[in-house]
Scaffold this motif. Structure first.
Motif, PDB file in Angstrom:
ATOM      1  N   CYS A   1      33.547  20.423   2.446  1.00  0.00           N
ATOM      2  CA  CYS A   1      34.897  19.899   2.661  1.00  0.00           C
ATOM      3  C   CYS A   1      35.085  18.516   2.025  1.00  0.00           C
ATOM      4  N   GLN A   2      34.025  17.935   1.488  1.00  0.00           N
ATOM      5  CA  GLN A   2      34.135  16.681   0.739  1.00  0.00           C
ATOM      6  C   GLN A   2      32.962  16.586  -0.226  1.00  0.00           C
ATOM      7  N   ILE A   3      33.255  16.153  -1.440  1.00  0.00           N
ATOM      8  CA  ILE A   3      32.228  15.888  -2.454  1.00  0.00           C
ATOM      9  C   ILE A   3      32.309  14.415  -2.819  1.00  0.00           C
ATOM     10  N   GLY A   4      31.180  13.744  -2.770  1.00  0.00           N
ATOM     11  CA  GLY A   4      31.110  12.354  -3.185  1.00  0.00           C
ATOM     12  C   GLY A   4      30.107  12.200  -4.311  1.00  0.00           C
ATOM     13  N   LEU A   5      30.448  11.407  -5.302  1.00  0.00           N
ATOM     14  CA  LEU A   5      29.564  11.142  -6.434  1.00  0.00           C
ATOM     15  C   LEU A   5      29.441   9.642  -6.632  1.00  0.00           C
ATOM     16  N   CYS A   6      28.253   9.193  -7.001  1.00  0.00           N
ATOM     17  CA  CYS A   6      28.051   7.800  -7.382  1.00  0.00           C
ATOM     18  C   CYS A   6      27.479   7.786  -8.789  1.00  0.00           C
ATOM     19  N   PHE A   7      28.236   7.224  -9.706  1.00  0.00           N
ATOM     20  CA  PHE A   7      27.847   7.167 -11.113  1.00  0.00           C
ATOM     21  C   PHE A   7      27.101   5.869 -11.372  1.00  0.00           C
ATOM     22  N   VAL A   8      25.883   5.984 -11.889  1.00  0.00           N
ATOM     23  CA  VAL A   8      25.048   4.815 -12.181  1.00  0.00           C
ATOM     24  C   VAL A   8      24.956   4.687 -13.694  1.00  0.00           C
ATOM     25  N   ASN A   9      25.511   3.594 -14.231  1.00  0.00           N
ATOM     26  CA  ASN A   9      25.519   3.461 -15.689  1.00  0.00           C
ATOM     27  C   ASN A   9      24.218   2.825 -16.185  1.00  0.00           C
TER      28      ASN A   9
ATOM     29  N   MET B   1      42.092  11.453   2.225  1.00  0.00           N
ATOM     30  CA  MET B   1      41.252  10.451   2.883  1.00  0.00           C
ATOM     31  C   MET B   1      40.487   9.665   1.825  1.00  0.00           C
ATOM     32  N   ASN B   2      40.828   8.417   1.647  1.00  0.00           N
ATOM     33  CA  ASN B   2      40.123   7.574   0.680  1.00  0.00           C
ATOM     34  C   ASN B   2      40.049   6.167   1.231  1.00  0.00           C
ATOM     35  N   ARG B   3      39.479   6.065   2.417  1.00  0.00           N
ATOM     36  CA  ARG B   3      39.406   4.772   3.104  1.00  0.00           C
ATOM     37  C   ARG B   3      38.550   3.766   2.353  1.00  0.00           C
ATOM     38  N   PHE B   4      37.673   4.249   1.504  1.00  0.00           N
ATOM     39  CA  PHE B   4      36.681   3.366   0.886  1.00  0.00           C
ATOM     40  C   PHE B   4      36.962   3.116  -0.592  1.00  0.00           C
ATOM     41  N   ARG B   5      38.173   3.414  -1.027  1.00  0.00           N
ATOM     42  CA  ARG B   5      38.630   3.115  -2.381  1.00  0.00           C
ATOM     43  C   ARG B   5      37.746   3.738  -3.460  1.00  0.00           C
ATOM     44  N   HIS B   6      37.302   4.961  -3.213  1.00  0.00           N
ATOM     45  CA  HIS B   6      36.566   5.685  -4.234  1.00  0.00           C
ATOM     46  C   HIS B   6      37.512   6.066  -5.366  1.00  0.00           C
ATOM     47  N   LEU B   7      36.968   6.179  -6.563  1.00  0.00           N
ATOM     48  CA  LEU B   7      37.756   6.627  -7.696  1.00  0.00           C
ATOM     49  C   LEU B   7      38.262   8.045  -7.457  1.00  0.00           C
ATOM     50  N   GLN B   8      39.401   8.343  -8.044  1.00  0.00           N
ATOM     51  CA  GLN B   8      39.941   9.700  -7.981  1.00  0.00           C
ATOM     52  C   GLN B   8      39.788  10.427  -9.317  1.00  0.00           C
ATOM     53  N   THR B   9      39.282   9.722 -10.324  1.00  0.00           N
ATOM     54  CA  THR B   9      38.995  10.315 -11.627  1.00  0.00           C
ATOM     55  C   THR B   9      37.579   9.914 -12.036  1.00  0.00           C
ATOM     56  N   ILE B  10      37.013  10.681 -12.934  1.00  0.00           N
ATOM     57  CA  ILE B  10      35.637  10.440 -13.385  1.00  0.00           C
ATOM     58  C   ILE B  10      35.598   9.236 -14.322  1.00  0.00           C
ATOM     59  N   PRO B  11      34.706   8.269 -14.089  1.00  0.00           N
ATOM     60  CA  PRO B  11      34.609   7.117 -14.991  1.00  0.00           C
ATOM     61  C   PRO B  11      33.950   7.497 -16.313  1.00  0.00           C
ATOM     62  N   ASP B  12      34.052   6.594 -17.270  1.00  0.00           N
ATOM     63  CA  ASP B  12      33.428   6.826 -18.575  1.00  0.00           C
ATOM     64  C   ASP B  12      31.933   6.561 -18.503  1.00  0.00           C
ATOM     65  N   GLY B  13      31.141   7.391 -19.179  1.00  0.00           N
ATOM     66  CA  GLY B  13      29.704   7.229 -19.259  1.00  0.00           C
ATOM     67  C   GLY B  13      29.334   6.353 -20.437  1.00  0.00           C
ATOM     68  N   PRO B  14      28.088   6.357 -20.850  1.00  0.00           N
ATOM     69  CA  PRO B  14      27.041   7.248 -20.334  1.00  0.00           C
ATOM     70  C   PRO B  14      26.476   6.778 -18.997  1.00  0.00           C
ATOM     71  N   PHE B  15      25.775   7.685 -18.312  1.00  0.00           N
ATOM     72  CA  PHE B  15      25.201   7.400 -17.007  1.00  0.00           C
ATOM     73  C   PHE B  15      23.695   7.647 -17.020  1.00  0.00           C
ATOM     74  N   ARG B  16      22.981   6.805 -16.267  1.00  0.00           N
ATOM     75  CA  ARG B  16      21.558   7.085 -16.044  1.00  0.00           C
ATOM     76  C   ARG B  16      21.417   8.309 -15.160  1.00  0.00           C
ATOM     77  N   PHE B  17      22.213   8.344 -14.095  1.00  0.00           N
ATOM     78  CA  PHE B  17      22.207   9.501 -13.197  1.00  0.00           C
ATOM     79  C   PHE B  17      23.446   9.455 -12.321  1.00  0.00           C
ATOM     80  N   ILE B  18      23.691  10.564 -11.645  1.00  0.00           N
ATOM     81  CA  ILE B  18      24.805  10.677 -10.707  1.00  0.00           C
ATOM     82  C   ILE B  18      24.230  11.118  -9.365  1.00  0.00           C
ATOM     83  N   ALA B  19      24.467  10.330  -8.329  1.00  0.00           N
ATOM     84  CA  ALA B  19      24.049  10.715  -6.978  1.00  0.00           C
ATOM     85  C   ALA B  19      25.170  11.525  -6.333  1.00  0.00           C
ATOM     86  N   ILE B  20      24.792  12.538  -5.577  1.00  0.00           N
ATOM     87  CA  ILE B  20      25.745  13.479  -4.989  1.00  0.00           C
ATOM     88  C   ILE B  20      25.541  13.565  -3.488  1.00  0.00           C
TER      89      ILE B  20
END
Length: 197
Positions: free
Chosen positions: A33-41, A1-20
């Motif tokens: 049953c699902q983990i979502g991450l938002c990487f903020v550079n 299920m990837n209706r929202f075109r989320h990445l399937q691999t971890i992007p390159d950092g560095p990051f200010r923070f990651i929301a979970i």
């Protein structure tokens, strides 16, 4: 299920923070049953990642009605131990954010279930950040994502883990704008590992 075109691999950092954000299969906090991450550079640009997780347990119809994930959808998905193991390094090396304590408690419960170490990263609660930025919402809709979506004009699909993670990150960024200052602890300082070709 990837209706929202989320990445399937971890992007390159560095990051200010990651929301979970996580979704669970049943009443057990450990039934992720699902983990979502938002990487903020460092430029406050957002990238979302999402993975389904096989909770190795039953799905309650109530939970499926909320997030739309079924047991059939996770048969080929990694279990928590494998999904978390793949994400551990990036989670351990960055500041983390979540909207309320639920997601952190779910990680703690799943780690205990699979006898894995919980990340030691600092967690920021975007609910508390929102309370500081918009105290007028107390008693007038509150600081949950559903109300913040309405009053702040956020665009996201509630109860998709990747989308909710993005919403949590966006709340923090909008709060920083409103308070006219970045949160001092959300800065790049822990990523000390470099790869050389």
């Amino acid at each position: 299920m990837n209706r929202f075109r989320h990445l399937q691999t971890i992007p390159d950092g560095p990051f200010r923070f990651i929301a979970i954000d996580v979704e669970t299969a049943n009443k057990s906090n450990a039934s992720i049953c699902q983990i979502g991450l938002c990487f903020v550079n460092v430029r406050n640009q957002l990238q979302t990642f999402s993975t389904l997780v096989n909770p190795e347990g039953p799905f309650d119809p109530f939970n499926t009605q909320i997030h739309g994930i079924t047991s059939d959808m996770v048969t080929q998905a990694p279990n928590f131990a494998d999904a978390y193991g793949a994400l551990y390094a990036v989670l351990e090396d960055n500041h983390l954010a979540r909207h309320s304590r639920f997601d952190e408690r779910a990680f703690e419960a799943a780690c205990a279930r699979y006898e894995m170490s919980m990340v030691t990263s600092h967690w920021t609660n975007s609910v508390q950040v929102a309370r500081k930025a918009w105290p007028e919402f107390k008693g007038a809709g509150g600081h949950g994502l559903a109300h913040l979506k309405k009053v702040l004009g956020l665009e996201f699909h509630h109860h998709d883990a990747g989308e909710d993670a993005r919403a949590s990150a966006t709340v923090i960024l909008l709060a920083e704008e409103r308070m006219r200052a970045p949160l001092p602890h959300l800065k790049v300082e822990r990523q000390l590992t470099f790869q050389f070709n």
